[in-house]
Design a protein around this motif. Sequence first.
Motif, PDB file in Angstrom:
ATOM      1  N   PRO A  88     145.057 -34.254  21.427  1.00  0.00           N
ATOM      2  CA  PRO A  88     144.089 -35.282  21.845  1.00  0.00           C
ATOM      3  C   PRO A  88     144.146 -35.607  23.336  1.00  0.00           C
ATOM      4  CG  PRO A  88     145.896 -36.257  20.597  1.00  0.00           C
ATOM      5  CD  PRO A  88     146.034 -34.778  20.450  1.00  0.00           C
ATOM      6  N   GLY A  89     145.219 -35.191  24.025  1.00  0.00           N
ATOM      7  CA  GLY A  89     145.304 -35.448  25.456  1.00  0.00           C
ATOM      8  C   GLY A  89     144.731 -34.341  26.308  1.00  0.00           C
ATOM      9  N   VAL A  90     144.136 -33.327  25.676  1.00  0.00           N
ATOM     10  CA  VAL A  90     143.623 -32.157  26.398  1.00  0.00           C
ATOM     11  C   VAL A  90     142.125 -32.039  26.171  1.00  0.00           C
ATOM     12  CG1 VAL A  90     143.747 -29.646  26.608  1.00  0.00           C
ATOM     13  CG2 VAL A  90     145.818 -30.955  26.161  1.00  0.00           C
ATOM     14  N   ARG A  91     141.397 -31.679  27.208  1.00  0.00           N
ATOM     15  CA  ARG A  91     139.967 -31.437  27.051  1.00  0.00           C
ATOM     16  C   ARG A  91     139.494 -30.411  28.068  1.00  0.00           C
ATOM     17  NH1 ARG A  91     136.688 -34.301  30.738  1.00  0.00           N
ATOM     18  NH2 ARG A  91     137.898 -35.690  32.091  1.00  0.00           N
ATOM     19  N   ALA A  92     138.351 -29.811  27.768  1.00  0.00           N
ATOM     20  CA  ALA A  92     137.699 -28.875  28.677  1.00  0.00           C
ATOM     21  C   ALA A  92     136.356 -29.450  29.087  1.00  0.00           C
ATOM     22  CB  ALA A  92     137.496 -27.521  28.000  1.00  0.00           C
ATOM     23  N   ASP A  93     135.944 -29.163  30.317  1.00  0.00           N
ATOM     24  CA  ASP A  93     134.651 -29.650  30.789  1.00  0.00           C
ATOM     25  C   ASP A  93     134.123 -28.692  31.847  1.00  0.00           C
ATOM     26  OD1 ASP A  93     132.395 -31.228  31.018  1.00  0.00           O
ATOM     27  OD2 ASP A  93     133.417 -32.966  31.868  1.00  0.00           O
ATOM     28  N   LEU A  94     132.851 -28.845  32.156  1.00  0.00           N
ATOM     29  CA  LEU A  94     132.219 -28.030  33.180  1.00  0.00           C
ATOM     30  C   LEU A  94     132.633 -28.505  34.566  1.00  0.00           C
ATOM     31  CD1 LEU A  94     129.962 -25.733  33.272  1.00  0.00           C
ATOM     32  CD2 LEU A  94     128.410 -27.585  33.931  1.00  0.00           C
ATOM     33  N   LEU A  95     133.002 -27.559  35.424  1.00  0.00           N
ATOM     34  CA  LEU A  95     133.212 -27.854  36.841  1.00  0.00           C
ATOM     35  C   LEU A  95     131.924 -27.545  37.583  1.00  0.00           C
ATOM     36  CD1 LEU A  95     136.710 -26.209  37.464  1.00  0.00           C
ATOM     37  CD2 LEU A  95     136.224 -28.624  37.055  1.00  0.00           C
ATOM     38  N   THR A  96     131.482 -28.461  38.434  1.00  0.00           N
ATOM     39  CA  THR A  96     130.269 -28.235  39.221  1.00  0.00           C
ATOM     40  C   THR A  96     130.503 -28.704  40.656  1.00  0.00           C
ATOM     41  OG1 THR A  96     129.155 -30.386  38.999  1.00  0.00           O
ATOM     42  CG2 THR A  96     128.963 -28.845  37.148  1.00  0.00           C
ATOM     43  N   PRO A  97     129.686 -28.212  41.591  1.00  0.00           N
ATOM     44  CA  PRO A  97     129.792 -28.674  42.976  1.00  0.00           C
ATOM     45  C   PRO A  97     129.037 -29.968  43.233  1.00  0.00           C
ATOM     46  CG  PRO A  97     128.180 -26.919  42.816  1.00  0.00           C
ATOM     47  CD  PRO A  97     128.759 -27.082  41.445  1.00  0.00           C
ATOM     48  N   GLY A  98     128.521 -30.596  42.187  1.00  0.00           N
ATOM     49  CA  GLY A  98     127.813 -31.867  42.333  1.00  0.00           C
ATOM     50  C   GLY A  98     126.321 -31.766  42.183  1.00  0.00           C
ATOM     51  N   ALA A  99     125.786 -30.529  42.134  1.00  0.00           N
ATOM     52  CA  ALA A  99     124.357 -30.314  41.932  1.00  0.00           C
ATOM     53  C   ALA A  99     124.179 -28.958  41.280  1.00  0.00           C
ATOM     54  CB  ALA A  99     123.596 -30.378  43.253  1.00  0.00           C
ATOM     55  N   VAL A 100     123.101 -28.797  40.521  1.00  0.00           N
ATOM     56  CA  VAL A 100     122.806 -27.514  39.881  1.00  0.00           C
ATOM     57  C   VAL A 100     122.515 -26.450  40.930  1.00  0.00           C
ATOM     58  CG1 VAL A 100     121.137 -26.310  38.433  1.00  0.00           C
ATOM     59  CG2 VAL A 100     122.035 -28.530  37.712  1.00  0.00           C
ATOM     60  N   ARG A 102     135.295 -17.188  46.631  1.00  0.00           N
ATOM     61  CA  ARG A 102     133.846 -17.221  46.841  1.00  0.00           C
ATOM     62  C   ARG A 102     133.295 -18.510  46.242  1.00  0.00           C
ATOM     63  NH1 ARG A 102     130.558 -12.605  43.909  1.00  0.00           N
ATOM     64  NH2 ARG A 102     130.931 -11.444  45.847  1.00  0.00           N
ATOM     65  N   PRO A 103     132.462 -19.250  46.959  1.00  0.00           N
ATOM     66  CA  PRO A 103     131.804 -20.403  46.341  1.00  0.00           C
ATOM     67  C   PRO A 103     130.920 -19.954  45.171  1.00  0.00           C
ATOM     68  CG  PRO A 103     131.627 -20.494  48.732  1.00  0.00           C
ATOM     69  CD  PRO A 103     132.127 -19.124  48.397  1.00  0.00           C
ATOM     70  N   VAL A 104     131.014 -20.643  44.058  1.00  0.00           N
ATOM     71  CA  VAL A 104     130.306 -20.262  42.834  1.00  0.00           C
ATOM     72  C   VAL A 104     129.517 -21.446  42.292  1.00  0.00           C
ATOM     73  CG1 VAL A 104     131.974 -18.456  42.252  1.00  0.00           C
ATOM     74  CG2 VAL A 104     132.358 -20.797  41.434  1.00  0.00           C
ATOM     75  N   ALA A 105     128.710 -21.175  41.266  1.00  0.00           N
ATOM     76  CA  ALA A 105     127.807 -22.195  40.737  1.00  0.00           C
ATOM     77  C   ALA A 105     128.510 -23.206  39.851  1.00  0.00           C
ATOM     78  CB  ALA A 105     126.679 -21.527  39.956  1.00  0.00           C
ATOM     79  N   ASN A 106     129.489 -22.753  39.074  1.00  0.00           N
ATOM     80  CA  ASN A 106     130.154 -23.654  38.144  1.00  0.00           C
ATOM     81  C   ASN A 106     131.469 -23.037  37.682  1.00  0.00           C
ATOM     82  OD1 ASN A 106     129.443 -21.746  36.135  1.00  0.00           O
ATOM     83  ND2 ASN A 106     127.597 -22.869  35.573  1.00  0.00           N
ATOM     84  N   GLY A 107     132.169 -23.728  36.829  1.00  0.00           N
ATOM     85  CA  GLY A 107     133.424 -23.232  36.299  1.00  0.00           C
ATOM     86  C   GLY A 107     133.807 -23.993  35.051  1.00  0.00           C
ATOM     87  N   ILE A 108     134.901 -23.576  34.451  1.00  0.00           N
ATOM     88  CA  ILE A 108     135.471 -24.274  33.300  1.00  0.00           C
ATOM     89  C   ILE A 108     136.744 -24.963  33.764  1.00  0.00           C
ATOM     90  CG2 ILE A 108     136.430 -24.059  30.983  1.00  0.00           C
ATOM     91  CD1 ILE A 108     134.781 -21.493  30.669  1.00  0.00           C
ATOM     92  N   GLY A 109     136.811 -26.261  33.611  1.00  0.00           N
ATOM     93  CA  GLY A 109     137.986 -27.019  34.007  1.00  0.00           C
ATOM     94  C   GLY A 109     138.763 -27.519  32.808  1.00  0.00           C
ATOM     95  N   ILE A 110     140.082 -27.571  32.946  1.00  0.00           N
ATOM     96  CA  ILE A 110     140.953 -28.065  31.889  1.00  0.00           C
ATOM     97  C   ILE A 110     141.642 -29.340  32.371  1.00  0.00           C
ATOM     98  CG2 ILE A 110     142.887 -27.539  30.371  1.00  0.00           C
ATOM     99  CD1 ILE A 110     140.340 -25.823  29.976  1.00  0.00           C
ATOM    100  N   PHE A 111     141.643 -30.366  31.530  1.00  0.00           N
ATOM    101  CA  PHE A 111     142.159 -31.683  31.900  1.00  0.00           C
ATOM    102  C   PHE A 111     143.188 -32.127  30.865  1.00  0.00           C
ATOM    103  CE2 PHE A 111     137.880 -30.986  33.307  1.00  0.00           C
ATOM    104  CZ  PHE A 111     137.921 -31.366  34.640  1.00  0.00           C
ATOM    105  N   ALA A 112     144.328 -32.642  31.345  1.00  0.00           N
ATOM    106  CA  ALA A 112     145.390 -33.026  30.421  1.00  0.00           C
ATOM    107  C   ALA A 112     146.275 -34.066  31.073  1.00  0.00           C
ATOM    108  CB  ALA A 112     146.229 -31.808  30.025  1.00  0.00           C
ATOM    109  N   GLY A 113     146.956 -34.837  30.231  1.00  0.00           N
ATOM    110  CA  GLY A 113     147.935 -35.779  30.728  1.00  0.00           C
ATOM    111  C   GLY A 113     149.235 -35.064  31.045  1.00  0.00           C
ATOM    112  N   PRO A 114     150.189 -35.742  31.642  1.00  0.00           N
ATOM    113  CA  PRO A 114     151.463 -35.119  31.989  1.00  0.00           C
ATOM    114  C   PRO A 114     152.231 -34.686  30.743  1.00  0.00           C
ATOM    115  CG  PRO A 114     151.611 -37.493  32.242  1.00  0.00           C
ATOM    116  CD  PRO A 114     150.168 -37.173  31.993  1.00  0.00           C
ATOM    117  N   ARG A 115     153.049 -33.633  30.911  1.00  0.00           N
ATOM    118  CA  ARG A 115     153.808 -33.134  29.774  1.00  0.00           C
ATOM    119  C   ARG A 115     154.931 -34.083  29.411  1.00  0.00           C
ATOM    120  NH1 ARG A 115     153.314 -28.398  27.433  1.00  0.00           N
ATOM    121  NH2 ARG A 115     154.968 -27.683  26.088  1.00  0.00           N
TER     122      ARG A 115
END
Length: 413
Positions: A74-86, A400-413
């Motif tokens: 429950p402390g882990v999630r994935a989300d879209l990484l973006t540069p702030g605009a499509v 290389r600058p890219v359009a988007n990415g997959i980011g992983i977010f988690a609390g400390p181990r």
Amino acid sequence: MRERAGIRWGAAVLAALGVAAGSLAGASAAGADGGLPLDNVEHLARGVDYGQFTVTGGHGPVHGHVISVDLADPGVRADLLTPGAVGARGTVSAMADARHAVGGVNGDFFDITETQHPGVDPTGSSDGPEIGAGRDLKAAVPDAQRFGPAMPPGETTRDVLGVGVDRRARLDRLDLAGDIRTAQGDWALGGYNQYALPVGGIGAYTAGWGAASRERAVCGSDTSRAAGCSTDTYEVAVRHGRVAAEADTAGSGAIAADTTVLLGRDAGADTLRALHVGDRVQVGAHLEPSATHVPYAFAVGGFPILRDGQPPAGLDAVTAATRTAAGFGDGGRVLYLLALDGSAESNAGLTIAELSTVMHELGADDAVNLDGGGSTTLVTRGPDDAASVVRNHPTGGAERPVANGIGIFAGPR
């Protein structure tokens, strides 16, 4: 299955994928359980681990990097990484640092160059749909307008890998469902914050698109990305439910939060000419999944290279390149992000068919191919790191600058 750093790394069998003997020597020599051996495994955070591997493909040895993610935590999630605009680009490390991600990879292929349309600026926008933080950000461009290698038969730019609000990863297809309602009639929406519109279509652009020019949207055709730009265009700005402005050409610049710009090409332009300043207009748009009724927390475009443990027919088994992939196993509870080292370190690379096999060896039952080559980037940020560290060696020696990415977010181990 064997346990590595608290995550179950897979134990697939090469023969099940029909891979020729010796084509992935490193994987076939993995040991008694048949899984892909990983080196230098590190704990990034609770439920998130990083490791490296080496395999020998048909073109030679290849070194790769993997992040495994326990989505059941429950402390882990994935989300879209973006540069702030499509319609924008950023490096994976910068996008990850802006969100304090513990790891990430680059995402979908994108509008990187417009040499075929002199005078038209590339938008940096991705091919496929985007959902970030549960919000629909853009829809897919027509298949013929995409950037990237040829897709397997039957696949489309609407294909995505996503994680639902139920914390399970899935492969799916996201279709645009949208309409424009006016006193003059109701019309279907043909695009949403995307760099290419279908011939005769109308696209909607919101503040999420950014400041990039919308001129590229009327270039190309439903059969050729290189086709010329339409000269029959019309644009309408809708503010607070009424037409606020009209123009004969596609515009540029930031769009206000209370405004939606409708851009039509060819027959779509003729349709929009029926509107005038002051007319009431309602615009609705959302991405409609085909495989689930569970809303997506995030989704990114990419074409499938593994479905239910089997590669789709027609995967490229000839062209080797630096690759990026994302996949999942254990019923969508474990996510895998993969990036290979660039050609400066290894001239080998993997074919897409070999990439499918490696993902299965890691433990994925389903996977997608993401943007590769100079875009391939995998970053991590461990407990002792002040900023993201690029773990693979990008082609050309720099991100290389890219359009988007997959980011992983988690609390400390």
